[in-house]
Motif scaffolding. Sequence first.
Motif, PDB file in Angstrom:
ATOM      1  N   LEU A  32       0.754  -1.263  -0.134  1.00 39.15           N
ATOM      2  CA  LEU A  32      -0.055   0.031  -0.104  1.00 39.15           C
ATOM      3  C   LEU A  32       1.039   1.136   0.041  1.00 39.15           C
ATOM      4  O   LEU A  32       1.527   1.662   1.024  1.00 39.15           O
ATOM      5  CB  LEU A  32      -1.018   0.107   1.359  1.00 39.15           C
ATOM      6  N   PRO A  33       1.045   1.938  -1.047  1.00 38.51           N
ATOM      7  CA  PRO A  33       2.015   2.979  -1.206  1.00 38.51           C
ATOM      8  C   PRO A  33       1.660   4.000  -0.271  1.00 38.51           C
ATOM      9  O   PRO A  33       0.588   4.462   0.017  1.00 38.51           O
ATOM     10  CB  PRO A  33       1.992   3.432  -2.774  1.00 38.51           C
ATOM     11  N   ALA A  34       2.859   4.746   0.151  1.00 38.22           N
ATOM     12  CA  ALA A  34       2.369   5.962   1.109  1.00 38.22           C
ATOM     13  C   ALA A  34       1.753   6.950   0.200  1.00 38.22           C
ATOM     14  O   ALA A  34       1.880   7.303  -0.973  1.00 38.22           O
ATOM     15  CB  ALA A  34       3.604   6.502   1.509  1.00 38.22           C
ATOM     16  N   ARG A  35       1.390   8.057   1.011  1.00 39.50           N
ATOM     17  CA  ARG A  35       0.622   9.416   0.170  1.00 39.50           C
ATOM     18  C   ARG A  35       1.922  10.082  -0.384  1.00 39.50           C
ATOM     19  O   ARG A  35       2.922  10.237   0.314  1.00 39.50           O
ATOM     20  CB  ARG A  35      -0.022  10.219   1.490  1.00 39.50           C
ATOM     21  N   GLY A  36       1.533  10.375  -1.524  1.00 38.16           N
ATOM     22  CA  GLY A  36       2.597  11.057  -2.224  1.00 38.16           C
ATOM     23  C   GLY A  36       3.695  10.166  -2.759  1.00 38.16           C
ATOM     24  O   GLY A  36       4.899  10.771  -3.300  1.00 38.16           O
ATOM     25  N   TYR A  37       3.531   9.038  -2.572  1.00 40.18           N
ATOM     26  CA  TYR A  37       4.761   8.248  -3.220  1.00 40.18           C
ATOM     27  C   TYR A  37       5.171   7.992  -4.381  1.00 40.18           C
ATOM     28  O   TYR A  37       4.104   8.081  -5.511  1.00 40.18           O
ATOM     29  CB  TYR A  37       4.707   6.606  -2.879  1.00 40.18           C
ATOM     30  N   ALA A  38       6.359   8.331  -4.811  1.00 39.59           N
ATOM     31  CA  ALA A  38       6.687   8.373  -6.411  1.00 39.59           C
ATOM     32  C   ALA A  38       8.237   7.982  -6.271  1.00 39.59           C
ATOM     33  O   ALA A  38       9.053   8.472  -5.655  1.00 39.59           O
ATOM     34  CB  ALA A  38       6.494   9.636  -6.925  1.00 39.59           C
ATOM     35  N   ALA A  39       8.380   6.985  -7.178  1.00 35.55           N
ATOM     36  CA  ALA A  39       9.904   6.385  -7.281  1.00 35.55           C
ATOM     37  C   ALA A  39      10.725   7.373  -7.648  1.00 35.55           C
ATOM     38  O   ALA A  39      10.362   8.332  -8.331  1.00 35.55           O
ATOM     39  CB  ALA A  39       9.858   5.169  -8.088  1.00 35.55           C
ATOM     40  N   GLY A  40      11.934   7.563  -6.993  1.00 32.83           N
ATOM     41  CA  GLY A  40      12.908   8.475  -7.152  1.00 32.83           C
ATOM     42  C   GLY A  40      12.842   9.556  -6.562  1.00 32.83           C
ATOM     43  O   GLY A  40      13.669  10.558  -6.640  1.00 32.83           O
ATOM     44  N   GLN A  66      -4.235   0.537   7.961  1.00 35.35           N
ATOM     45  CA  GLN A  66      -3.340   0.335   6.661  1.00 35.35           C
ATOM     46  C   GLN A  66      -3.355   1.704   5.856  1.00 35.35           C
ATOM     47  O   GLN A  66      -2.453   2.259   5.758  1.00 35.35           O
ATOM     48  CB  GLN A  66      -3.596  -0.774   5.700  1.00 35.35           C
ATOM     49  N   GLN A  67      -4.701   2.174   5.780  1.00 36.70           N
ATOM     50  CA  GLN A  67      -5.037   3.226   5.059  1.00 36.70           C
ATOM     51  C   GLN A  67      -4.309   4.549   6.035  1.00 36.70           C
ATOM     52  O   GLN A  67      -3.734   5.405   5.326  1.00 36.70           O
ATOM     53  CB  GLN A  67      -6.363   3.542   4.801  1.00 36.70           C
ATOM     54  N   LEU A  68      -4.638   4.426   7.301  1.00 37.72           N
ATOM     55  CA  LEU A  68      -4.019   5.497   8.225  1.00 37.72           C
ATOM     56  C   LEU A  68      -2.642   5.859   7.959  1.00 37.72           C
ATOM     57  O   LEU A  68      -2.191   6.969   8.002  1.00 37.72           O
ATOM     58  CB  LEU A  68      -4.312   5.235   9.664  1.00 37.72           C
ATOM     59  N   LEU A  69      -1.794   4.310   8.141  1.00 35.00           N
ATOM     60  CA  LEU A  69      -0.746   4.546   8.110  1.00 35.00           C
ATOM     61  C   LEU A  69      -0.011   5.291   6.573  1.00 35.00           C
ATOM     62  O   LEU A  69       1.113   6.016   6.602  1.00 35.00           O
ATOM     63  CB  LEU A  69       0.055   3.265   8.108  1.00 35.00           C
ATOM     64  N   ALA A  70      -0.697   4.742   5.496  1.00 34.09           N
ATOM     65  CA  ALA A  70      -0.263   5.192   4.356  1.00 34.09           C
ATOM     66  C   ALA A  70      -0.530   6.716   4.087  1.00 34.09           C
ATOM     67  O   ALA A  70       0.437   7.371   3.341  1.00 34.09           O
ATOM     68  CB  ALA A  70      -1.074   4.590   3.126  1.00 34.09           C
ATOM     69  N   GLY A  71      -1.778   7.183   4.814  1.00 30.73           N
ATOM     70  CA  GLY A  71      -1.984   8.912   4.914  1.00 30.73           C
ATOM     71  C   GLY A  71      -0.796   9.537   5.552  1.00 30.73           C
ATOM     72  O   GLY A  71      -0.629  10.448   5.512  1.00 30.73           O
ATOM     73  N   GLN A  72      -0.363   8.744   6.428  1.00 37.41           N
ATOM     74  CA  GLN A  72       0.609   9.497   7.381  1.00 37.41           C
ATOM     75  C   GLN A  72       2.336   9.552   6.644  1.00 37.41           C
ATOM     76  O   GLN A  72       3.065   9.643   7.389  1.00 37.41           O
ATOM     77  CB  GLN A  72       1.012   9.021   8.699  1.00 37.41           C
TER      78      GLN A  72
END
Length: 276
Positions: A32-40, A66-72
């Motif tokens: 579950l990717p983090a908020r704002g995740y982008a490779a690089g 899990q969504q809470l962690l990703a949002g953080q």
Amino acid sequence: MNRDLLAGIEFSSPERLSFRSPDGTEVEGWMLPARGYAAGQGGFPMVLQMHGGPHGAYGNTFSFDQQLLAGQGYMVLFTNPRASTGYGEDFRWGTWGGWGFNDYDDVMAGVDHAIENYDIDTARMGVTGYSYGGYLTNWVITHTDRFAAAIAGASISNWVSDYGVADIPRTKESEFFGPPWEERGLENLLRSSPIIHAKGVTTPTLFVHGESDHRVPIEEAEQMYVALRKQQVPAKFVRYPDSYHGGWTPWRMVHRMWVQLEWWEQWLRPSTTSDQ
């Protein structure tokens, strides 16, 4: 009904993973990717989350925590290691006689797979789980120092003592092939007990536990907490009165999520999207 609420919330979509354990067993998982995740854009902190059971399984369900962690700002890795249901009988009983071996190899193979395929900051990884997932958290921190922090929920540390105080001794007899007064049972129960392997643990760990838990009595977490404190490892214990293995009151659940976020923030210090 929740249109207005959902309009102001950004959810992350899980990405399915498939990887192989060291013995060649194929294992399924999700990131579950983090908020704002982008490779690089720089390494992101990651939390490995492990389900209970052990004969449970993650699937196509919504998970608030899990969504809470990703949002953080955390990448959230969750997998179905050996003992999980849905992959056949051999897979389901792949930990019989010894928890902490095939299942540990599986979850760590998932960590390696995630590092190879995502921009993860390996210095800011956490591990957590509840019930069996709490047990496996205790096992992980006694077998590797790769994680910067851990949170063990309703965790088992000593199968011999747990046999005599938990409400399901029969499960130990079947999973470990006997009670502790029989040679084979004692050997299996001891070798799978994290407390036996606690020498040299370095991972800062938060323990959360209900004081009225009969499935995993609180003395199990107390043993592991003492083992860490005796070795000067940063550890914290949050105890919830009148709380069982499940069915906690809403505000106690909110409090638990809050203290867990504080622990991750203290030890993993996620970057915000504005910092990247």
